[in-house]
Design a protein around this motif. Structure first.
Motif, short mmCIF file in Angstrom:
data_model
loop_
_atom_site.label_atom_id
_atom_site.label_comp_id
_atom_site.label_asym_id
_atom_site.label_seq_id
_atom_site.Cartn_x
_atom_site.Cartn_y
_atom_site.Cartn_z
N TYR A 187 0.84 -1.19 0.00
CA TYR A 187 0.00 0.00 0.00
C TYR A 187 0.87 1.24 0.00
O TYR A 187 2.00 1.23 0.50
N THR A 224 -5.38 10.58 -0.16
CA THR A 224 -6.04 9.48 0.55
C THR A 224 -5.86 8.20 -0.26
O THR A 224 -6.27 8.11 -1.41
N GLU A 225 -5.21 7.23 0.34
CA GLU A 225 -4.97 5.95 -0.31
C GLU A 225 -5.07 4.86 0.74
O GLU A 225 -4.52 4.99 1.84
N ASN A 226 -5.78 3.79 0.42
CA ASN A 226 -6.01 2.70 1.37
C ASN A 226 -6.62 3.23 2.66
O ASN A 226 -6.21 2.86 3.76
N ARG A 227 -7.57 4.15 2.50
CA ARG A 227 -8.30 4.76 3.62
C ARG A 227 -7.36 5.46 4.61
O ARG A 227 -7.64 5.58 5.80
N THR A 228 -6.22 5.92 4.10
CA THR A 228 -5.25 6.62 4.93
C THR A 228 -4.95 7.98 4.32
O THR A 228 -4.65 8.07 3.13
N SER A 294 -1.86 3.01 -6.63
CA SER A 294 -2.95 2.15 -6.19
C SER A 294 -2.51 0.69 -6.15
O SER A 294 -1.83 0.21 -7.06
N LYS A 296 -3.79 -3.42 -4.30
CA LYS A 296 -4.74 -4.17 -3.47
C LYS A 296 -4.05 -5.39 -2.91
O LYS A 296 -3.10 -5.92 -3.50
#
Length: 362
Positions: A187, A224-228, A294, A296
């Protein structure tokens, strides 16, 4: 007399209003103008996109070679400016004392910086495959493990993806590097590439590519990436960014979008970036895949161990995940095209206009 006075007052007010409007407009123009050119957002018409460009910062790009006989990259893959043929300059570089090169392999020679690297400095990646990014392979052939190759620091060309007030969102026009940090996928908040782009040590991208004055006009972006929520000065585009039509891209992530095609510098190729070599007749021949931020996470399952899948733009311009069976191919062979937000109003002394580029000419 009163009528004339009122007319005079009206003219004065109109003049003041006009001056005020000109002053305000002039401020706006100044805030988004570089080298006398007012920067504009990408212009997308049918299958072609045109971007304004700026020069900002510098990075090793073209290779210095003693003669036009250059074998590290196939001749038909070379573009104007990829190599600098100069026996005199090459001789100076090869004869420079080891003590004159710093810990990053850089030297200041006659006021210009150069970098030297060996094969061991590059990211090893020799897999050949026709995977989701097309038929790609290592573009650069090292003939010796011990011989240094030399690259000149040159101005970095950036595409303007968006203008908001006096801030320009910029994407590197080509792949600039293939750092060892790109081999580990995770991430964005844990990414080695993120640390390499923004770190404090002398070998990070931000410290290598920009002077203190240049770093001062780079805005900190909230990502904001990976809800961070993260605060970065240098970053990569996301999956959603590369299907954003306002940035000049196709909104179809499966299309072989010319606007997403990317070349890479000679230095980036020497560091391990792969290129598409499927057919010489295809328009994306010689293009490189490039990393997105991005990713996953796939937990361990009966189909295999836990792994990350990095989102990237393939050499054909489609947006794909790196698949587990293409791990060796994808990790360590994608080029890095950094992204930043530039305070245009404060950057006139460290930034200049670089004309335009369009997707149909690449």
């Amino acid at each position: 007399m009163k009528k004339c006075f009122r007319k005079l007052v009206s003219l004065v007010c109109a003049s003041v209003l006009t001056v005020s409007m000109m002053s305000t407009y002039g401020t706006d123009v100044k805030a988004t103008t570089i080298s006398g050119h007012e920067l504009k957002n990408p212009v997308k018409e049918a299958s072609n996109t045109e971007w304004d460009c700026v020069w900002f910062g510098s990075y090793p790009q073209a290779e210095v070679v003693p003669s036009s006989t250059f074998t590290a990259i196939d001749y038909d893959l070379l573009e104007d400016g990829d190599i600098i043929v100069s026996e005199e300059l090459y001789d100076k570089l090869i004869k420079a004392k080891d003590m004159d090169w710093n810990e990053n392999g850089d030297i200041n020679l006659d006021g210009t910086y150069y970098r030297r690297i060996k094969k061991s400095d590059a990211t090893p990646c020799t897999v050949i495959s026709s995977g989701p990014m097309g038929k790609v392979m290592t573009a650069y052939q090292w003939n010796s493990d011990s011989e240094y190759h030399y690259f000149k620091y040159e101005p970095i060309k950036w595409r303007v993806l968006n203008i908001t007030g006096d801030v320009a969102l910029l994407l590197a026009d080509q792949g600039l590097d293939n750092p060892a940090a790109s081999k580990k996928v995770s991430y964005w908040n844990e990414s080695g590439v993120r640390a390499w782009l923004n770190g404090d040590s002398s070998d990070t991208f931000i410290k290598t590519a920009f002077s203190a004055a240049e770093r001062a006009v780079i805005k900190t972006s909230q990502i904001t990436e990976n809800r961070t929520l993260l605060s970065d000065k240098i970053f990569l585009l996301s999956e959603s960014d590369v299907i954003n039509e306002s940035y000049g891209f196709s909104n179809d992530d499966t299309s072989l979008d010319r606007a997403r095609w990317s070349r890479s510098s000679t230095f980036s190729k020497a560091m391990g970036t792969h290129i598409n070599i499927e057919f010489k007749s295809i328009p994306y021949y010689g293009c490189s895949s490039w990393m997105l931020r991005s990713a996953k996470y796939n937990p361990e399952s009966r189909s295999g161990p836990a792994n990350y899948q990095q989102r990237c733009v393939g050499s054909m311009g489609n947006v794909v995940y790196t698949l587990p069976d293409y791990t060796k191919l994808s990790i360590g062979c994608n080029s890095v095209r950094p992204v930043l937000r530039l305070d245009v109003s404060a950057s006139s002394r460290v930034c200049s206009y670089a004309g335009t580029v369009n997707s149909n000419s690449r």
